[in-house]
Design an enzyme around this catalytic site. Structure first.
Site, mmCIF file in Angstrom:
data_model
loop_
_atom_site.group_PDB
_atom_site.id
_atom_site.type_symbol
_atom_site.label_atom_id
_atom_site.label_comp_id
_atom_site.label_asym_id
_atom_site.label_seq_id
_atom_site.Cartn_x
_atom_site.Cartn_y
_atom_site.Cartn_z
ATOM 1 N N SER A 13 -31.730 -45.236 -19.002
ATOM 2 C CA SER A 13 -31.429 -43.818 -19.229
ATOM 3 C C SER A 13 -29.967 -43.502 -18.935
ATOM 4 C CB SER A 13 -32.371 -42.923 -18.413
ATOM 5 O OG SER A 13 -32.238 -43.174 -17.035
ATOM 6 N N ASN A 14 -29.402 -44.092 -17.884
ATOM 7 C CA ASN A 14 -27.978 -43.866 -17.604
ATOM 8 C C ASN A 14 -27.101 -44.502 -18.675
ATOM 9 O OD1 ASN A 14 -27.261 -42.231 -15.326
ATOM 10 N ND2 ASN A 14 -28.283 -43.722 -14.023
ATOM 11 N N ARG A 58 -30.407 -66.192 -15.034
ATOM 12 C CA ARG A 58 -29.679 -66.529 -13.804
ATOM 13 C C ARG A 58 -28.699 -67.685 -14.004
ATOM 14 N NH1 ARG A 58 -30.894 -64.087 -9.196
ATOM 15 N NH2 ARG A 58 -32.813 -62.894 -9.125
ATOM 16 N N LEU A 85 -29.620 -54.788 -11.228
ATOM 17 C CA LEU A 85 -30.152 -55.118 -9.914
ATOM 18 C C LEU A 85 -29.649 -56.421 -9.305
ATOM 19 C CD1 LEU A 85 -33.841 -53.945 -10.387
ATOM 20 C CD2 LEU A 85 -31.862 -52.674 -9.513
ATOM 21 N N ASN A 102 -20.230 -49.285 -10.105
ATOM 22 C CA ASN A 102 -21.678 -49.174 -9.979
ATOM 23 C C ASN A 102 -22.025 -47.767 -9.533
ATOM 24 O OD1 ASN A 102 -24.395 -49.998 -9.849
ATOM 25 N ND2 ASN A 102 -24.207 -50.552 -7.688
ATOM 26 N N HIS A 104 -25.019 -45.775 -7.263
ATOM 27 C CA HIS A 104 -26.104 -46.005 -6.316
ATOM 28 C C HIS A 104 -26.780 -44.671 -6.000
ATOM 29 C CE1 HIS A 104 -28.294 -48.285 -3.324
ATOM 30 N NE2 HIS A 104 -28.140 -47.250 -2.501
ATOM 31 N N ASP A 145 -23.337 -52.861 -2.623
ATOM 32 C CA ASP A 145 -23.070 -51.462 -2.268
ATOM 33 C C ASP A 145 -21.990 -51.262 -1.210
ATOM 34 O OD1 ASP A 145 -25.123 -50.721 -4.067
ATOM 35 O OD2 ASP A 145 -26.627 -51.039 -2.509
ATOM 36 N N GLU A 174 -26.731 -38.125 -11.600
ATOM 37 C CA GLU A 174 -26.205 -39.305 -12.301
ATOM 38 C C GLU A 174 -25.785 -38.945 -13.723
ATOM 39 O OE1 GLU A 174 -28.866 -42.776 -10.093
ATOM 40 O OE2 GLU A 174 -29.586 -41.915 -11.982
#
EC number: 2.1.2.2
Length: 187
Positions: A13-14, A58, A85, A102, A104, A145, A174
């Site tokens: 959505s962001n 990964r 994530l 980022n 948060h 973070d 956001e």
């Protein structure tokens, strides 16, 4: 033309909000969306928005230069993490210093770090009876973070708020502020 690359792991959505915001700005575009989740909703959003997308694993992210090479080929002006994530690898951070941001869903440094995302953050805020929460937009460094804070916006946490109602307030912050802050970083 300034280019943004978005990394996302979830619904997107962001990412969609950012992409639609910059559709109106002829000098900035979202040129690519990358995801570590082949089932992420962001991939369907990318297709609908006609933005190229790439899924990686990964191995490609942490143990090769595949993702780094994809980024370098795009020559982005900014790399945006929107619900991504995984911890960003140092080889990418080193190549793009102060070019990775980022968002948060808390007022960092509170409620950040490994495992603190989405509803986990909102639940912790409510359980600790915080009177306010909000968003933090920050640069990405080698720790979850902990990068330099660029912007914060706050909302009141009411006594009857749930993790879901708080999440909705945070999403509104956001959607309003993330595109604006990105635009200011690209000036």
């Amino acid at each position: 033309m300034k280019k943004i690359i978005i990394f996302a792991s979830g619904s997107g959505s962001n990412a969609e909000r950012i992409a639609t915001y910059f559709r109106e700005n002829e000098g900035i575009e979202v040129s690519l969306i990358l995801s570590n989740n082949p089932k992420a909703g962001v991939l369907e959003r990318a297709k609908r928005l006609q933005i190229p997308s790439i899924v990686f694993d990964r191995q490609a992210f942490y143990h090769s230069e595949i993702v780094l090479d994809i980024i370098k080929n795009q020559k982005p002006d900014l790399i945006v993490l929107a619900g991504f994530l995984w911890k960003f690898p140092e080889n990418i951070i080193e190549k793009f210093p102060n070019k990775i941001v980022n968002i948060h869903p808390s007022l960092l440094p509170k409620y950040g770090g490994k495992g603190m995302y989405g509803s986990f953050v909102h639940q912790a805020v409510i359980e600790n009876k915080e009177s306010e929460s909000g968003i933090t937009i920050h640069y990405v460094n080698e720790n979850y973070d902990e990068g330099a804070i660029i912007f914060q916006a706050k909302t009141t946490v009411l006594k009857n708020d749930t993790a879901d109602s708080l999440a909705e307030k945070i999403h509104q912050l956001e959607y309003k502020h993330f595109p604006e802050v990105i635009a200011s970083l690209l000036k």
